[in-house]
Structures are given as C-alpha cells and as structure tokens.
Design a protein around this motif. Structure first.
Motif, short mmCIF file in Angstrom:
data_model
loop_
_atom_site.label_atom_id
_atom_site.label_comp_id
_atom_site.label_asym_id
_atom_site.label_seq_id
_atom_site.Cartn_x
_atom_site.Cartn_y
_atom_site.Cartn_z
N GLY A 185 0.83 -1.25 -0.14
CA GLY A 185 -0.13 0.04 -0.08
C GLY A 185 1.12 1.35 -0.09
O GLY A 185 0.62 2.28 -0.68
N LEU A 186 1.88 1.29 0.97
CA LEU A 186 2.70 2.47 0.83
C LEU A 186 3.46 2.58 -0.30
O LEU A 186 3.53 3.83 -1.06
N LEU A 187 3.93 1.62 -1.05
CA LEU A 187 4.58 1.80 -2.27
C LEU A 187 3.62 2.20 -3.35
O LEU A 187 3.91 3.16 -4.24
N GLY A 188 2.45 1.62 -3.59
CA GLY A 188 1.58 1.90 -4.33
C GLY A 188 1.12 3.38 -4.40
O GLY A 188 0.89 4.35 -5.33
N LEU A 189 0.99 3.94 -3.28
CA LEU A 189 0.64 5.53 -3.01
C LEU A 189 1.80 6.21 -3.65
O LEU A 189 1.44 7.27 -4.03
N MET A 190 3.01 5.76 -3.43
CA MET A 190 4.38 6.72 -3.67
C MET A 190 4.33 6.42 -5.23
O MET A 190 4.60 7.68 -6.06
N ARG A 191 3.97 5.38 -5.78
CA ARG A 191 4.03 5.20 -7.41
C ARG A 191 2.91 6.29 -8.05
O ARG A 191 3.01 6.57 -9.03
N ALA A 192 1.88 6.06 -7.34
CA ALA A 192 0.49 6.71 -7.95
C ALA A 192 0.49 8.16 -7.48
O ALA A 192 -0.39 8.95 -8.02
N ALA A 193 1.56 8.72 -6.72
CA ALA A 193 1.37 9.99 -6.18
C ALA A 193 1.04 11.03 -7.24
O ALA A 193 0.24 12.00 -7.05
N ASP A 278 15.96 7.53 -7.84
CA ASP A 278 16.17 8.69 -6.78
C ASP A 278 14.83 8.86 -5.99
O ASP A 278 14.76 10.14 -5.47
N PHE A 279 13.77 8.11 -5.95
CA PHE A 279 12.73 8.42 -4.98
C PHE A 279 11.84 9.23 -5.81
O PHE A 279 11.05 9.91 -5.20
N GLU A 280 12.07 9.56 -6.90
CA GLU A 280 11.26 10.60 -7.85
C GLU A 280 10.08 9.98 -8.42
O GLU A 280 10.30 9.49 -9.61
N PRO A 281 8.88 9.95 -8.09
CA PRO A 281 7.68 9.23 -8.71
C PRO A 281 7.45 9.83 -10.14
O PRO A 281 7.05 9.29 -10.92
N PHE A 282 7.72 11.20 -10.35
CA PHE A 282 7.62 11.62 -11.58
C PHE A 282 8.46 11.21 -12.58
O PHE A 282 8.30 11.26 -13.81
#
Length: 309
Positions: A185-193, A278-282
């Motif tokens: 869930g945490l990773l999905g939210l970050m990927r979809a942010a 580098d943790f940048e979902p964009f």
C-alpha cells in the motif's frame, strides 16, 4: 438538480452492478456467472494480485477473486462519486451488504453472492472488509495524512487488511501478510502520487512535505518540475522495513504463503524502481499493464520457492 433526478443518480451510484434477479432465488447458474464476474473485475482492476492468486489452490481462487472484487468496489468509491455524502452512502451500502452476507441473506449482487460463498466455505472473515470500509472513509476527506505513521496506519488498514484476508483464505499467516500488504500500500501510493495529486487527492504526509518546503497544491501546480525524493524516501524505507519484518517471520516460507510471497517480492520490485529513480515518482517509467513478463517472473519465483530458495 431536481430532487427526483438526484435520488435516481445516487441510487445508480450506490447499487452499481446489482442485477435484477429475484433476491430470494439465486440459482447455481447465477452463482457461476457472478464468480466469473468477480474474476473479471480482479483481472481488469487488480491485475497484479489477480496473477498472484492464479498460483493459489483451485479450491481457494473463487474466494480470493470475490475478495479482490469487493475490495475494488470499496476502494474506488472516492473516484466514482461527486461529493463525500454520496461516497458515505456507497460505503454504507457495502456495510449493509456485508451484514446480509453474515446473516446468510446476501444481496443479489455479482460481488455479494460470491462473498457469501467465500465467508461460508472459503475462510473469509467479513471483519477484514468492515475494517477496510472504515479506513476508506479517509479517501472522502481532503486532509492529507498528518505524518508517516498516519500514512502507515492507512496502508495497514487498507492493503494490509486485504492481504491478511487473503492469507486467511489461504490458511497462511495473516500477520506476515499484513506486513507485506502494508508495504504494498505504501509503495502503491508513492508510485501513484503524481496521478493522485493531479485529481486532487493528497497522499503524501503533511510533515514530510513541510520539511521539504512543499505542499500538495505546489506539486499540483508545478508537476514534474518539483523534486519529491526527500518526501518519498522515508515512505519507501518504511515499506522496506515491513518487507524485512515479513520475510523474517517463521511462516513466510510456508507453501500456503507462496501467492502472498509473490506479492512481497513484487513490492520489492516496486521499491527498487523508486530507489533507482532517486525516489522521484515523476521520473518513473510509465506504468505498464502486467502481462507476459510478469507471468514468467512469477513462474520462475514459484519454482525457486519450491526448491527452497
């Protein structure tokens, strides 16, 4: 909007896929059709979990697909309603549908009927879905999670509860499953942010954004030119911690846990993608629909599990 039209529109939103058959007479053919519908919903809208469930025993798959279909119907509430009050009505409809399932009088709905079968014969505990509904009410609220712990609780109450329910159907460890689901869930939210923020949702913790001098509105205004890495990194690190804790649990390697272990390893794949960006979902590559490549990856991993790796 005229009151009669508003009432009709609300009814359509709440009832959704409900079919016009006799509520007191559900034939074996109806049930078979509904089971097929649940599998189709899971395949279309929750494909990664659907593919993992294909490795579950045949006797457990219908219950798993019913669970995934119900979760999808509940989770999409904020996306399909025009205002929070209608969302509350929709969630209440699902609470009452679960009450009917528990009472042995499920509504004649293509998800409710298979859910009743999953509860009666498949090991599904309705309490898990009640918990998901409660937490999903937050989707109707415009406020972001206050901090990382609040986001973690949200992920645990949604994806964590879902994976725990899957584990109970599989006679696997629900505690380890909850950890893997929370990470998912945490990773999905970050990927979809980026997509969530674009439609007005606020998935990132307030405190993490404030520490970076950011806000959801600023991200929405400036899009990919905003660097989110410092806000996303702690979330990914928390997800990694949950995956390590699950992996260290005594039942993680049990045969019954293997479909959920596939999802744990897939969550690790998603974490790695964020780390490489580098943790940048964009900066993530466009999300591809899981197809043949993932099917083969699951097959290889299942072979490794069976060999003791």
């Amino acid at each position: 909007m005229p009151l009669a039209w508003r009432a009709y529109r609300t009814w359509k939103l709440v009832i959704g896929r409900q079919r016009s058959i006799n509520h007191n007479v559900v034939t074996a053919t109806d049930t078979s059709v509904f089971l097929t519908a649940c599998a189709a919903i899971a395949r279309e809208h929750d494909r990664e979990r659907y593919l993992a469930c294909l490795y579950a025993p045949d006797s457990r798959r219908d219950a798993l697909f019913a669970l995934l279909a119900a979760n999808h119907e509940i989770a999409k509430t904020a996306e399909v309603v025009s205002e929070p009050a209608i969302g509350q009505i929709r969630l209440q409809w699902w609470r009452e549908a679960l009450e009917g399932v528990e009472a042995g009088r499920p509504r004649a709905h293509e998800v409710a009927i298979p859910l009743a079968e999953a509860v009666e014969r498949g090991g599904l505990r309705p309490q898990r879905l009640y918990a998901i509904i409660e937490v999903r009410e937050a989707d109707l609220d415009e406020d972001p999670p206050a901090d990382l712990d609040a986001l973690d609780r949200y992920a645990a109450g949604t994806a964590g509860e879902l994976h725990a329910a899957m584990a109970e159907i599989l006679s696997a460890d629900p505690v380890a499953a909850s950890l893997t689901g929370t990470a998912w869930g945490l990773l999905g939210l970050m990927r979809a942010a980026p997509a969530l923020i674009a439609i007005g949702r606020r998935p990132l913790p307030d405190t993490l954004l404030q520490e970076c001098g950011l806000s959801h509105q600023k991200i929405r205004d400036f899009g990919g030119s905003i660097r989110l890495g410092d806000a996303v990194r702690p979330v990914v690190e928390r997800a990694r911690l949950h995956l390590v804790q699950a992996h260290d649990s005594v039942n993680f390697h049990a045969p019954a846990f293997r479909p959920l272990r596939l999802l744990a390893d897939r969550a690790s794949d998603h974490a790695s993608l964020l780390e490489r960006a580098d943790f940048e979902p964009f900066d993530l590559p466009p999300a591809a629909r899981p197809t043949g490549g993932l099917i083969w990856r699951h097959a290889v991993r299942m072979m490794r599990y069976r060999l003791g790796f």
